[in-house]
Design a protein around this motif. Structure first.
Motif: not given
Length: 548
Positions: A367, A391-393
């Motif tokens: 990440r 992850p949407t971000e």
């Protein structure tokens, strides 16, 4: 395609009847080529529906007859029920057939029969053996399952294929015009019984059912024939779905050709972070493929406990680095600083093959490295699993493109869905995911898809079932990484990540096709793909690979 045909006639004054004639000429050429350009020795049965696809078939029958073939035309219906150009061609064939002698003295014959009942169709089947049977029944106009007489025709053709497969006969060759009848042109899914063609000649441009599985399996060999519509009209269409062609990969190869002053740094430096204590083969495959794809420099960074095993199996040209690891021999978040230091010298970074995603420390490492990336980034295998659901971000950017390469199972995990319906429409899923997260998605499988952030989706036509073997995904990751390294090392600010990935996937599949032709699909291994990359490159740009 209907709109392109209409505008071709209205704007450029090309008669629609001429488009039909050119389509027939293209099909006739494809058929006679299959028979070594000896049509006089062949007998053809052309099955026509009442629409324009049938009109194409009637025009084809006339051209085969003029070339010396024996052509029997069966119209499912009556001439008077047809309209426009199709009716014109049916009337021409009917009139010509009426002038034919039936005393056996004429070496080539043209016959025409209207067939509207089961009995008429059964009688036609008993007329003799054919070298080629042409399916010109429905083409692109069908949206419902075939029924009645047409369904019987499909079953009869299937029976002939079964006889051929059992060795009872080597004929007939089954050819479909534009699209095998029974398919919905706009859908990848089967809607009912469908003609299984050996060869499909589609006109102007492929339709989704020509190239997307499972519908594409009914097409056999696909030939796309230009019939007179200007390329400008195709460029004006709103389509965002494309079939990769050899010319696309060749254009990329030309743009990254070696020059007299080329050297390793201009061909780019690829950093591969991969492997773990119990998975040491994946980084070896990925690095070797990156080198063979043309990267000037390749460095592999792997957990310390895997380093010796990986280094012992690598090509000697690959540089190595050891990373801090967890107690289970997987890369640790403590390795982040070293990984970032290594990436500062690289043009592209690939992460994931053999990494494992079971350890929380490894997931944190992945990440953080994706979030803090400073180069174009390829994420595969356990690199993807470590971030699933996605992850949407996390987003890519034009300056720092992010390339994801999931297979079907990994894609479901990225979506956070386990149900089989998650990927019914692979094109739409790929397009929406790439657009929502502003990244390039390579959705692997039969007909791999490459989706761009702007909505474009390219369908890759190369590759075969032999590529569904252990390590093939790691090899593809290496090829993509090696090609991106060249693009960003050679072209720099002018690099096009999407075009590069499209070309890389095409080259990888082509290398697999060449390997399968030489060794067979059953015995194909991932290393064979890498070893045939040079043949794939030379097949597309032989001149560019010769010293000057």
């Amino acid at each position: 395609m209907r709109e392109v045909d209409r505008v071709t006639t209205e704007r450029y004054a090309v008669p629609s009847l001429l488009l039909m004639e050119t389509a027939a000429s293209s099909a006739a050429h494809a058929i006679t080529t299959r028979f070594a350009h000896k049509p006089a020795e062949r007998r053809a049965l052309i099955l026509c529906g009442r629409g324009n696809n049938g009109g194409d078939g009637a025009a084809l029958a006339r051209q085969l007859w003029l070339a010396g073939a024996h052509a029997d035309v069966v119209l499912f219906g009556r001439v008077e029920e047809a309209r426009g150009d199709a009716r014109t061609n049916f009337e021409i064939v009917r009139q010509l057939a009426g002038t034919q002698a039936h005393d056996g003295a004429t070496p080539a014959r043209l016959s025409f029969r209207e067939c509207a009942t089961d009995e008429a169709w059964s009688a036609q089947l008993l007329q003799g053996h054919y070298d080629v049977i042409v399916d010109a029944l429905f083409g692109t106009g069908l949206t419902r399952p075939l029924a009645g007489l047409f369904r019987q025709v499909v079953h009869a053709l299937a029976h002939l294929r079964e006889q051929r497969a059992e060795g009872e006969t080597t004929r007939p060759l089954i050819v479909s015009l534009d699209l095998p009848s029974g398919l919905d042109a706009d859908s990848a899914e089967l809607i009912g019984d469908t003609v299984r063609a050996d060869l499909t000649v589609t006109f102007t441009a492929p339709k989704p059912a020509n190239v997307l599985p499972p519908a594409t399996y009914s097409n056999g060999q696909l030939i796309s024939a230009a019939i007179g519509s200007p390329a400008a009209l195709l460029n004006e269409t709103a389509s965002q779905l494309f079939l990769t062609e050899a010319a696309d990969a060749r254009a990329w190869l030309l743009s990254t050709r070696y020059t007299p002053d080329s050297y390793k740094n201009t061909h780019g430096h690829a950093l591969v972070i991969a492997g773990s204590q119990h998975m040491t083969g994946a980084p070896v495959l990925a690095c070797a493929a990156a080198l063979r794809a043309g990267a000037g420099l390749v460095t592999v960074a792997t957990p310390a406990s895997a380093h010796a095993a990986v280094a012992a199996r690598l090509m000697p040209e690959v540089m190595t680095a050891a990373l801090a690891e967890t107690e289970r021999g997987a890369v640790s978040v403590a390795a982040l600083a070293e990984a970032q230091r290594l990436s500062q010298r690289a043009d592209v970074l690939a992460l994931g093959p053999g990494l494992t995603s079971d350890d929380e420390s490894t997931r944190r490492f992945v990440r953080a490295l994706v979030e803090q990336r400073t180069t174009p980034f390829v994420l595969d295998a356990d690199g993807l699993n470590a971030l699933a659901p996605w992850p949407t971000e996390l987003h890519g950017t034009d300056a720092l493109p992010l390339v994801l390469t999931p297979h079907i199972g990994e894609m479901r995990r990225l979506l956070g869905r386990d149900d089989n319906d998650a990927l019914v429409d692979r094109v739409q899923v790929a397009r929406e995911f790439a657009g929502a997260h502003e990244l390039i998605l390579v959705l692997k499988g039969a007909r791999t898809l490459i989706a761009a952030p702007d909505g474009r989706v390219a369908i890759n036509p190369t590759g075969n079932a032999g590529l569904g073997t252990a390590g093939a995904g790691d090899t593809l990751t290496g090829i993509i990484t090696g090609c991106l390294a060249q693009a960003y090392g050679t072209l720099q600010a002018d690099a096009d990540a999407f075009a590069t990935v499209v070309a890389a996937v095409y080259l990888g599949g082509l290398a697999g096709d060449i390997a399968a032709r030489e060794r067979g699909m059953r015995t194909l291994v991932a290393s064979d793909i890498r070893e045939h990359l040079s043949a794939a490159v030379r097949a597309l740009d032989a001149a560019g690979e010769q010293p000057r």
